[in-house]
Scaffold this motif. Structure first.
Motif, mmCIF file in Angstrom:
data_model
loop_
_atom_site.group_PDB
_atom_site.id
_atom_site.type_symbol
_atom_site.label_atom_id
_atom_site.label_comp_id
_atom_site.label_asym_id
_atom_site.label_seq_id
_atom_site.Cartn_x
_atom_site.Cartn_y
_atom_site.Cartn_z
ATOM 1 N N VAL A 168 74.603 89.546 -35.723
ATOM 2 C CA VAL A 168 73.815 88.310 -35.618
ATOM 3 C C VAL A 168 72.823 88.483 -34.474
ATOM 4 C CG1 VAL A 168 73.866 85.841 -35.144
ATOM 5 C CG2 VAL A 168 75.709 86.890 -36.477
ATOM 6 N N ASN A 169 71.551 88.154 -34.732
ATOM 7 C CA ASN A 169 70.526 88.272 -33.700
ATOM 8 C C ASN A 169 69.637 87.036 -33.747
ATOM 9 O OD1 ASN A 169 70.886 91.268 -32.794
ATOM 10 N ND2 ASN A 169 70.847 91.354 -35.030
ATOM 11 N N MET A 170 69.724 86.239 -32.696
ATOM 12 C CA MET A 170 68.974 84.994 -32.639
ATOM 13 C C MET A 170 68.381 84.821 -31.238
ATOM 14 S SD MET A 170 70.332 81.084 -33.242
ATOM 15 C CE MET A 170 71.160 81.532 -34.769
ATOM 16 N N ILE A 171 67.088 84.528 -31.175
ATOM 17 C CA ILE A 171 66.433 84.252 -29.904
ATOM 18 C C ILE A 171 66.279 82.738 -29.768
ATOM 19 C CG2 ILE A 171 64.338 84.555 -28.520
ATOM 20 C CD1 ILE A 171 63.897 87.212 -29.974
ATOM 21 N N VAL A 172 66.893 82.170 -28.741
ATOM 22 C CA VAL A 172 66.815 80.740 -28.477
ATOM 23 C C VAL A 172 65.840 80.530 -27.322
ATOM 24 C CG1 VAL A 172 68.086 78.662 -27.848
ATOM 25 C CG2 VAL A 172 69.184 80.404 -29.276
ATOM 26 N N THR A 173 64.705 79.897 -27.609
ATOM 27 C CA THR A 173 63.670 79.655 -26.609
ATOM 28 C C THR A 173 63.706 78.182 -26.205
ATOM 29 O OG1 THR A 173 62.311 81.391 -27.607
ATOM 30 C CG2 THR A 173 61.221 79.882 -26.082
ATOM 31 N N VAL A 174 63.879 77.922 -24.917
ATOM 32 C CA VAL A 174 64.073 76.567 -24.402
ATOM 33 C C VAL A 174 62.927 76.206 -23.463
ATOM 34 C CG1 VAL A 174 65.629 75.032 -23.148
ATOM 35 C CG2 VAL A 174 66.577 76.905 -24.530
ATOM 36 N N ASN A 175 62.326 75.060 -23.690
ATOM 37 C CA ASN A 175 61.340 74.527 -22.757
ATOM 38 C C ASN A 175 61.898 73.234 -22.178
ATOM 39 O OD1 ASN A 175 59.079 73.257 -21.470
ATOM 40 N ND2 ASN A 175 57.725 74.573 -22.664
ATOM 41 N N PRO A 176 62.404 73.250 -20.939
ATOM 42 C CA PRO A 176 63.061 72.060 -20.370
ATOM 43 C C PRO A 176 62.100 70.900 -20.136
ATOM 44 C CG PRO A 176 62.787 73.759 -18.696
ATOM 45 C CD PRO A 176 62.391 74.382 -19.992
ATOM 46 N N LYS A 177 60.816 71.165 -20.008
ATOM 47 C CA LYS A 177 59.853 70.091 -19.763
ATOM 48 C C LYS A 177 59.550 69.307 -21.037
ATOM 49 C CE LYS A 177 57.520 71.877 -15.659
ATOM 50 N NZ LYS A 177 56.223 72.232 -15.044
ATOM 51 N N THR A 178 59.434 70.001 -22.168
ATOM 52 C CA THR A 178 59.124 69.323 -23.433
ATOM 53 C C THR A 178 60.367 68.984 -24.233
ATOM 54 O OG1 THR A 178 58.870 71.432 -24.598
ATOM 55 C CG2 THR A 178 56.904 70.504 -23.560
ATOM 56 N N GLY A 179 61.504 69.580 -23.880
ATOM 57 C CA GLY A 179 62.743 69.317 -24.614
ATOM 58 C C GLY A 179 62.809 70.015 -25.956
ATOM 59 N N VAL A 180 61.984 71.046 -26.176
ATOM 60 C CA VAL A 180 61.966 71.769 -27.441
ATOM 61 C C VAL A 180 62.845 73.011 -27.335
ATOM 62 C CG1 VAL A 180 60.539 73.103 -29.051
ATOM 63 C CG2 VAL A 180 59.684 70.954 -28.107
ATOM 64 N N ILE A 181 63.702 73.211 -28.342
ATOM 65 C CA ILE A 181 64.526 74.409 -28.442
ATOM 66 C C ILE A 181 64.209 75.071 -29.784
ATOM 67 C CG2 ILE A 181 66.855 75.345 -28.591
ATOM 68 C CD1 ILE A 181 67.832 73.085 -26.866
ATOM 69 N N LEU A 182 63.676 76.293 -29.734
ATOM 70 C CA LEU A 182 63.338 77.041 -30.948
ATOM 71 C C LEU A 182 64.370 78.135 -31.171
ATOM 72 C CD1 LEU A 182 61.486 77.959 -33.276
ATOM 73 C CD2 LEU A 182 60.212 79.323 -31.587
ATOM 74 N N MET A 183 64.986 78.134 -32.351
ATOM 75 C CA MET A 183 65.930 79.180 -32.729
ATOM 76 C C MET A 183 65.229 80.123 -33.706
ATOM 77 S SD MET A 183 69.494 77.038 -33.163
ATOM 78 C CE MET A 183 68.798 75.942 -34.413
ATOM 79 N N THR A 184 64.998 81.362 -33.276
ATOM 80 C CA THR A 184 64.338 82.366 -34.113
ATOM 81 C C THR A 184 65.362 83.402 -34.539
ATOM 82 O OG1 THR A 184 62.296 82.062 -32.837
ATOM 83 C CG2 THR A 184 62.442 84.016 -34.236
#
Length: 593
Positions: free
Chosen positions: A257-273
């Motif tokens: 399993v390979n997943m990149i979780v990108t978190v922006n604490p200012k905007t509250g967006v979490i992208l799971m790639t």
């Protein structure tokens, strides 16, 4: 009158006995809360003040004489209640502190297991019976481990006839065909051999007659994370890498399993790639760890050289910096979900599965809400054969499971299973994010309570058969869709720049195709043959040679060193797996074309 006074004394004695214990528990609790350093200041000071003041009031009331029965009863009740609450609170905080200690106390050694394997029906039962027999080795894949096993056998007075092979599959084929009696294989490579269709059941077709375990040093991973950021102020990316093994995390294995979780604490967006496990990429590694840098291989094989190699390979492919890594395995997911009391997922219409092909002993999932325990959650996250989209749907399922786990962890229900949860998560993962930064994130969550917006994206590709450096042979891979890769880069950059990933549109993205009907598996069986478990280097055409004929042909070419069919100095030209039907002549090209 005297009997009445005795009864009054007895009624107040419980609170007097418990009060000193309560006072000690309150001091310990206040100290542990302060030392844990998770609560924001606006919560920390009031909580500490309430604990101390409330305890002092009860302590004074317990030792103050009063003739009012309700005051004595209330004091006794509150003393008993707070004694229980403080005890439970101290336990929870102790377990939490223990968890953070485990996070920073990463293993400094990698476990390497080297085995001598023979066929299951072989008469050889132990190392002593290997004396004088033909033993296959593949020094190009694991020279260090193989040599250690040969030295170990020699130290035991066992002399073997060494047979050298260029690839793991050719060595395994020789064992199956009886050309050699045994082979030396690093257990980390079992998954690679398993992926080749004739050897799918290698773990049960063979048995171990000798085994050597040795350890190699590993730099403390917290020090290796050179891209640390302020996780409460700056966006960051985390690679979640799931090994295809059960048990300890101290062994390297394929990254299933390979997943990149990108978190922006200012905007509250979490992208799971999510990236398909078989993505065919140029391998990169951050240090001299034996990885085959610059060569092409599928992503899952990079895990054998450590999560750092998987991280470096994805950084190069997607043009980003991955700040942290988290490594888990099968046991991690099962134990974590079970400790949470199971998770709840929603299955869309048309995506029901009666039986998991990843684990046929388990019930599948129905349309709508499903409650999954650990093993079913693992099977759901691994399932691909039941879906028309195969591996693409599998990565969607993995994202679904991750969201469900986060929902359960952040719900009040976590308090009911907190002890089990902490025990499970303590050994469930390995990360190079320092415990101090995880605490920063927890304080940020408590202080700001941001409403996280989850977004997801899955990279796409087409199936092919290509040479894989780590395997030393041709295998099924997923050729990256360059358009999809570019969209992923733009989405990752959008989140890092404070935008939504959904602002980047993928004009070629298709909706999930649905699940196969398990009443009729003919179409499904065809799809399975095109997945990674079927790594036949020859495309299947009508009147094409059978697999056994192909194997015989390949072995014969190798033995005769026919330059038309096999040339080790120019392997890619001599071995062309992509032969195709000539549209004009309707004839098959010769094998060397």
């Amino acid at each position: 009158m005297k009997q009445k006074q005795k009864r009054k004394v007895r009624k107040g004695i419980l609170s007097k006995l418990l009060s000193p214990i309560l006072f000690v528990l309150s001091l310990v609790l206040a100290f542990q809360i302060y030392r844990l350093n998770i609560l924001p200041v606006q919560y920390l000071l009031p909580i500490l003040i309430v604990i101390v003041v409330l305890t002092l009031i009860l302590l004074i009331c317990s030792y103050t004489k009063t003739h009012r029965v309700w005051i004595r009863r209330f004091t006794t009740f509150m003393t008993v209640l707070l004694t229980i609450v403080y005890s439970v609170g101290n336990y929870y905080i102790y377990k939490t502190d223990e968890l953070f200690a485990r996070i920073d106390d990463l293993a400094t050694k990698i476990t390497n297991t080297i085995s001598v394997r023979v066929m299951k029906n072989s008469s050889i039962k132990d190392a002593d019976q290997l004396n004088g027999v033909k033993v296959g080795v593949c020094l190009s894949q694991d020279q260090t481990g193989t040599q250690k096993m040969l030295d170990s056998l020699q130290d035991k007075g066992v002399s073997v006839e060494q047979e050298d092979f260029d690839s793991l599959t050719s060595m395994t084929a020789a064992l199956y065909d009886g050309q050699i009696d045994a082979m030396i294989l690093n257990d980390a490579y079992l998954g690679l051999v398993h992926d080749t269709e004739p050897f799918t059941f290698i773990t049960t077709d063979t048995k171990t007659v000798d085994q050597l375990i040795y350890y190699t040093d590993r730099t403390h991973q917290v020090e290796d994370s050179k891209d640390q950021v302020n996780v409460t102020q700056q966006p960051f990316s985390v690679l979640i890498s799931g090994n295809d093994t059960y048990g300890s995390l101290s062994e390297n294995s394929r990254s299933d399993v390979n997943m990149i979780v990108t978190v922006n604490p200012k905007t509250g967006v979490i992208l799971m790639t999510s990236i398909p496990r078989d993505y065919y990429l140029e391998v990169d590694c951050p240090n001299q760890n034996g990885c085959l840098a610059g060569q092409m291989d599928k992503l899952t094989h990079t895990g054998i050289r450590g999560v750092e190699t998987t991280e470096a390979t994805l950084e190069k492919a997607l043009g980003i910096n991955i700040n942290y890594t988290v490594r888990v395995n099968f046991s991690s997911l099962v134990n974590l979900v079970d400790a949470l009391g199971g998770i709840d997922i929603d299955v869309p219409e048309g995506m029901a599965v009666k039986t998991f092909y990843a684990n046929e002993t388990l019930e599948g999932v129905k349309e709508g809400r499903n409650h999954l325990e650990g093993e079913r959650a693992l099977a759901f996250a691994r399932e691909r054969h039941a879906y028309v989209d195969g591996d693409t749907q599998r990565v969607r399922n993995q994202q679904t499971v991750l969201r469900a786990i986060i929902d359960k962890i952040t719900s009040p229900a976590i308090l009911m299973n907190y002890g089990k949860f902490v025990d499970a998560i303590g050994g469930a993962f390995e990360t190079d994010m320092p415990a101090s930064q995880i605490k920063d994130l927890m304080r940020f969550q408590l202080a700001r309570n941001p409403h996280w917006k989850f977004e997801s994206y899955s990279l796409r590709g087409e199936g092919s058969t290509e040479y894989c450096a780590e395997l030393g042979d041709y295998a099924y891979v997923t050729m990256p869709d360059e358009y999809s890769v570019e969209i992923a880069r733009q989405k990752l950059q959008a989140v890092l720049n404070g935008k939504s990933a959904d602002s980047i549109k993928d004009e070629q993205e298709l909706a999930p195709a649905g699940a196969f009907s398990q009443e009729d598996t003919s179409e499904q069986d065809e799809e399975i043959n095109q997945e990674e478990d079927f790594e036949d280097p020859y495309p299947v055409y009508e009147n094409a040679p059978t697999y056994d004929e192909q194997i015989d042909e390949g072995l014969s070419a190798y033995e005769n060193e026919d330059p038309l069919q096999y040339n080790s100095s120019n392997e890619e030209e001599a071995y062309n797996p992509n032969w195709s039907l000539d549209s004009e002549s309707q004839q098959y090209p010769s094998y060397g074309e």
